[in-house]
Each structure stands twice: as structure tokens, then as C-alpha cells.
Design a protein around this motif. Structure first.
Motif, PDB file in Angstrom:
ATOM      1  N   HIS A 216       4.183   8.612  -1.856  1.00  0.00           N
ATOM      2  CA  HIS A 216       2.404   8.642  -2.562  1.00  0.00           C
ATOM      3  C   HIS A 216       2.633   7.209  -3.456  1.00  0.00           C
ATOM      4  O   HIS A 216       2.548   7.167  -4.201  1.00  0.00           O
ATOM      5  CB  HIS A 216       2.426   9.562  -3.386  1.00  0.00           C
ATOM      6  CG  HIS A 216       3.123  11.224  -1.981  1.00  0.00           C
ATOM      7  ND1 HIS A 216       4.578  11.819  -2.700  1.00  0.00           N
ATOM      8  CD2 HIS A 216       2.947  12.100  -1.634  1.00  0.00           C
ATOM      9  CE1 HIS A 216       4.774  12.170  -2.457  1.00  0.00           C
ATOM     10  NE2 HIS A 216       3.741  12.635  -1.321  1.00  0.00           N
ATOM     11  N   GLU A 217       0.788   7.092  -2.705  1.00  0.00           N
ATOM     12  CA  GLU A 217       0.370   5.668  -3.578  1.00  0.00           C
ATOM     13  C   GLU A 217      -0.883   5.744  -3.675  1.00  0.00           C
ATOM     14  O   GLU A 217      -1.320   4.832  -3.785  1.00  0.00           O
ATOM     15  CB  GLU A 217       0.657   4.838  -2.453  1.00  0.00           C
ATOM     16  CG  GLU A 217       0.413   4.739  -1.023  1.00  0.00           C
ATOM     17  CD  GLU A 217       0.232   3.104  -0.051  1.00  0.00           C
ATOM     18  OE1 GLU A 217      -0.547   2.289  -0.167  1.00  0.00           O
ATOM     19  OE2 GLU A 217       1.536   2.955   0.179  1.00  0.00           O
ATOM     20  N   ASP A 218      -1.843   7.481  -3.256  1.00  0.00           N
ATOM     21  CA  ASP A 218      -2.736   7.340  -3.592  1.00  0.00           C
ATOM     22  C   ASP A 218      -3.698   6.888  -5.058  1.00  0.00           C
ATOM     23  O   ASP A 218      -4.437   6.619  -5.150  1.00  0.00           O
ATOM     24  CB  ASP A 218      -3.545   9.334  -2.830  1.00  0.00           C
ATOM     25  CG  ASP A 218      -2.393   9.770  -4.057  1.00  0.00           C
ATOM     26  OD1 ASP A 218      -1.574   9.614  -3.989  1.00  0.00           O
ATOM     27  OD2 ASP A 218      -2.908  10.671  -3.732  1.00  0.00           O
ATOM     28  N   TRP A 219      -2.684   7.274  -5.927  1.00  0.00           N
ATOM     29  CA  TRP A 219      -2.833   7.221  -7.678  1.00  0.00           C
ATOM     30  C   TRP A 219      -3.255   5.524  -7.705  1.00  0.00           C
ATOM     31  O   TRP A 219      -4.160   5.391  -8.198  1.00  0.00           O
ATOM     32  CB  TRP A 219      -1.989   7.585  -8.168  1.00  0.00           C
ATOM     33  CG  TRP A 219      -0.790   6.798  -7.880  1.00  0.00           C
ATOM     34  CD1 TRP A 219       0.761   7.444  -6.895  1.00  0.00           C
ATOM     35  CD2 TRP A 219      -0.167   5.956  -8.391  1.00  0.00           C
ATOM     36  NE1 TRP A 219       1.861   6.583  -6.814  1.00  0.00           N
ATOM     37  CE2 TRP A 219       1.467   5.496  -8.191  1.00  0.00           C
ATOM     38  CE3 TRP A 219      -0.851   4.652  -9.723  1.00  0.00           C
ATOM     39  CZ2 TRP A 219       2.393   4.266  -8.043  1.00  0.00           C
ATOM     40  CZ3 TRP A 219       0.519   3.494  -9.968  1.00  0.00           C
ATOM     41  CH2 TRP A 219       1.528   3.427  -9.309  1.00  0.00           C
ATOM     42  N   ARG A 221      -5.260   3.242  -6.297  1.00  0.00           N
ATOM     43  CA  ARG A 221      -6.134   3.344  -5.768  1.00  0.00           C
ATOM     44  C   ARG A 221      -7.254   4.181  -6.453  1.00  0.00           C
ATOM     45  O   ARG A 221      -8.564   4.137  -6.387  1.00  0.00           O
ATOM     46  CB  ARG A 221      -6.336   3.635  -4.722  1.00  0.00           C
ATOM     47  CG  ARG A 221      -5.600   2.979  -3.609  1.00  0.00           C
ATOM     48  CD  ARG A 221      -6.053   2.818  -1.983  1.00  0.00           C
ATOM     49  NE  ARG A 221      -5.599   4.007  -1.621  1.00  0.00           N
ATOM     50  CZ  ARG A 221      -4.348   4.506  -0.855  1.00  0.00           C
ATOM     51  NH1 ARG A 221      -3.298   3.349  -0.693  1.00  0.00           N
ATOM     52  NH2 ARG A 221      -4.314   5.810  -0.735  1.00  0.00           N
ATOM     53  N   ARG A 222      -7.327   4.884  -7.643  1.00  0.00           N
ATOM     54  CA  ARG A 222      -8.202   5.431  -8.367  1.00  0.00           C
ATOM     55  C   ARG A 222      -8.290   4.877  -9.765  1.00  0.00           C
ATOM     56  O   ARG A 222      -9.139   5.168 -10.417  1.00  0.00           O
ATOM     57  CB  ARG A 222      -7.500   7.150  -9.049  1.00  0.00           C
ATOM     58  CG  ARG A 222      -6.641   7.723  -7.720  1.00  0.00           C
ATOM     59  CD  ARG A 222      -6.288   8.850  -8.637  1.00  0.00           C
ATOM     60  NE  ARG A 222      -5.577   9.947  -7.390  1.00  0.00           N
ATOM     61  CZ  ARG A 222      -4.403  10.664  -7.496  1.00  0.00           C
ATOM     62  NH1 ARG A 222      -4.215  10.590  -9.225  1.00  0.00           N
ATOM     63  NH2 ARG A 222      -3.901  11.569  -7.046  1.00  0.00           N
TER      64      ARG A 222
END
Length: 374
Positions: A216-219, A221-222
Motif C-alpha cells: 500500500h503506497e497511496d499514503w 502521494r497525500r
């Protein structure tokens, strides 16, 4: 649903279906309650202004259509803004009318004199504190020249009186008919940002416990979206502050805006530190040229510390004051324990550790939270 209201079926061209979705979304956005309320008040003010326009004195009664225009000009999302915008418009109109009369004093309008007056109007539109009235300076001058014709005195008097009457009606309607208070939007936006920051820390804490690189790497890009959220919260708080000025309903719905501003400033500081942690951890995991690492021995305690600070951030929205105090103590202990371990243990790594940087950011977050609770 009638035939004209039905959405395009699947057999229609894709462009038509996309156009329908855009239009449907725009209509839904436009019908949000604050906008609908403002539209209803604007309609009411314009109707009242047009009703009383024929009763204006002298030649002003011959120009009734400027009264509803004045009412629309003065209609704003809050009372203080309505007053400010209405007064600024009238000031701009008066200056523009004065420019037009200056032109008439020079004789019949010519292309050269009209150009000069319009240029002066644009220059005067840059006057400080004139606000929305700036656009009306050249507009009013040109209207007097074009519509006033050979009787500018009569037109100017009617124009200014009717606009003044409309502005007055608009302000009164906005003042008396459910003047909006945007306190709830400010409170919700503060809560949403607090939860978003908590979720960001929790996601990074989870990433530390996964096999690297994490699935999980969406964090990562936040960071920009968190900054945008902080800006939106500031706008919401400023909007709430403006909505209470000159608003009679504030006595029935008291709120300490200073607390909202204090919470906002605290969350802006926390946002900065969370962004810093996000950047550091993203570089450690994915950047090939990063000079730092997170030693394996510290991933678990660092994850626990980040998770504990995440719980503290979330607690004002979900926990009792007693539980908030307990979570704050747990987070302080986790950060101190990690600091103690780093000072006591020596880890041989090829690159410097990034844990110190993250630990410092966590400490600063807790210090901000402590200060805000004091």
C-alpha cells in the motif's frame, strides 16, 4: 420522470453521456442549500426592489430596472460582505458618474475624450479599499454617456437613487431573512483534517510493519492533498468568522471563533510535520539515491510511536476527555521509549538513520497537541 428528464441511455454516443454527467453534477452542486438559500433571498430582494422602484422621487421613477440590479449587487453570502459590497458599489457608481460629468464639461463626447475618461476610470478602479466598486467606475461613466444622452442629470439621479434603493433592500433582506452562519462547516472541516492527519500517520505506521516495499503506497502521494485540505480549512474558518459579523443570529448561536483559529493554527503545524514524515519515509522506501535508512531494529517501535500519535490526533473526535488524556500519555511514553532505545543501542548501518528525523517530527506534533490542550 418525463422524457426530457431521462438520462441518455447506453446507446447514445459517449460524448452525450459525458455531457449529461457533467450537467447533472453541476446542477447538483448548484442546488446545495447555501446556494439555493442565497438564490431565494436574491429573488426576494430583486422582487421587492422592483416593486418599490416606481415610488422613488422625481426622475428616478423612470428607471425602475436599476433597483433589482442594486439588490443583486448587494446580495452576498454573509451580512458584513453584503454591506461592504453594497457600499463599495455605490461609491464606485458615484465616482463613475462624476467622471462622466467631467467629460460633459469638456463639451460633446468625442472618441478622444471618451478614451481619456475610460482610462481615468480604469486608473481610479485601482484605488485601495474600493473593492467590488472598482468595476463600476468605468461602467457607470460609460452608462451615463450612452444612456444618459442629452439629459445626463436626470439619468444620473435616477440611476444612483434606484441602485441605492436596491442595495438597501438587498442588505435588509440578507440581514433579516435567515442570515447564514457557517460555524458547522468550519467545525466539520477542522474535524475532517484532524482525522485525515490521523489516518495518514496510521497508514505510515502500517507501512513500516509490511514487507518493503509496502503493498500500500497511496499514503506516499497525500502530502499535497493534506496541504490543500489545510488551506480549505482556513478558508472555512475565515468564512465562519465573516458570517458572524453584523449577524443578529450570532446571539442565538454563540461560538468562540478564536478557538477555531487556534485549532486551525495547531493543525497547520501538525500538517507540516506529517508532510515531512511522509516525505522522509517515502524517500527511505522508494528513492534509490536517498542517504538515509530505517534500521530493522527500529521499525516496530517507530510504528508503535506513529500509531500512538495517530490515536491522539483522532481522539478529540471520538473519545472522552479522560480517554484523550490517557492516549496522550501513551503516545508520550512511546516516543520517549523510542528515543531511549536510540540512545542506548548502536546499530551498524551503511547509511545514517532516518528515525531521528521522524522521531523529532512526532515529538513536535505532541508538543503542539499539548499546547492546544493547555
Amino acid at each position: 420522470m418525463t422524457t426530457t428528464e431521462q438520462a441518455p441511455e447506453a446507446g447514445h454516443p459517449p460524448l452525450l453521456r459525458r455531457l449529461w454527467r457533467v450537467l447533472s453534477g453541476s446542477v447538483a452542486s448548484a442546488l446545495l442549500w447555501p446556494r439555493l438559500q442565497l438564490a431565494m433571498k436574491a429573488a426576494l430582494a430583486a422582487g421587492i426592489a422592483f416593486f418599490i422602484a416606481p415610488f422613488m422621487p422625481g426622475s428616478a421613477a423612470d428607471y425602475p430596472y436599476y433597483a433589482p440590479l442594486g439588490a443583486l449587487v448587494a446580495m452576498y453570502e454573509n451580512v458584513s460582505g453584503s454591506m461592504r459590497q453594497g457600499v463599495q458599489t455605490l461609491v464606485g457608481l458615484a465616482i463613475g458618474i462624476g467622471l462622466a460629468f467631467m467629460l460633459f464639461s469638456l463639451g460633446e463626447p468625442t472618441p478622444v475624450t471618451v478614451a481619456i475618461v475610460m482610462g481615468l476610470g480604469v486608473i481610479l478602479a485601482g484605488l485601495p479599499r474600493i473593492g467590488s466598486g472598482s468595476d463600476w467606475i468605468p461602467t457607470a461613466a460609460l452608462l451615463v454617456l450612452l444612456v444618459g444622452g442629452h439629459d445626463p442629470d436626470r439619468f444620473s439621479f435616477g440611476y444612483l437613487v434606484q441602485m441605492g434603493a436596491g442595495v438597501t433592500v438587498g442588505i435588509v433582506v440578507n440581514l433579516l431573512v435567515f442570515p447564514p452562519l457557517h460555524f458547522k462547516a468550519a467545525a466539520l472541516s477542522i474535524a475532517e483534517l484532524r482525522l485525515a492527519l490521523s489516518r495518514q500517520l496510521a497508514d505510515m505506521a502500517t507501512a513500516l510493519k509490511e514487507n518493503w516495499p509496502p503493498e500500500h503506497e497511496d499514503w506516499s502521494r497525500r502530502a499535497d492533498s493534506l496541504a490543500a485540505s489545510a488551506r480549505s480549512v482556513r478558508l472555512a474558518v475565515e468564512k465562519a468568522d465573516a458570517s458572524r459579523r453584523a449577524n443578529p443570529r450570532r446571539r442565538l448561536h454563540p461560538r468562540d471563533i478564536d478557538v477555531d483559529y487556534r485549532n486551525l493554527r495547531d493543525l497547520e503545524q501538525v500538517t507540516f510535520h506529517v508532510q515531512d514524515v511522509t516525505q522522509v519515509l517515502s524517500d527511505v522506501i522508494w528513492a534509490e539515491d536517498t542517504p538515509f535508512v530505517v534500521p530493522d531494529e527500529f521499525t516496530a517501535p517507530l510504528s508503535a510511536a506513529m500509531s500512538a500519535v495517530s490515536d491522539v490526533l483522532r481522539s478529540p473526535e471520538e473519545e472522552s476527555p479522560e480517554r484523550q488524556t490517557e492516549l496522550a500519555g501513551t503516545a508520550e511514553a512511546a516516543v520517549q521509549e523510542l528515543s531511549r532505545r536510540m540512545g542506548a543501542e548502536t546499530v551498524a548501518t551503511e547509511k545514517p538513520s532516518a528515525v531521528e528525523s521522524i522521531l523529532l517530527s512526532l515529538h513536535r506534533m505532541l508538543r503542539v497537541i499539548r499546547t492546544s490542550d493547555a
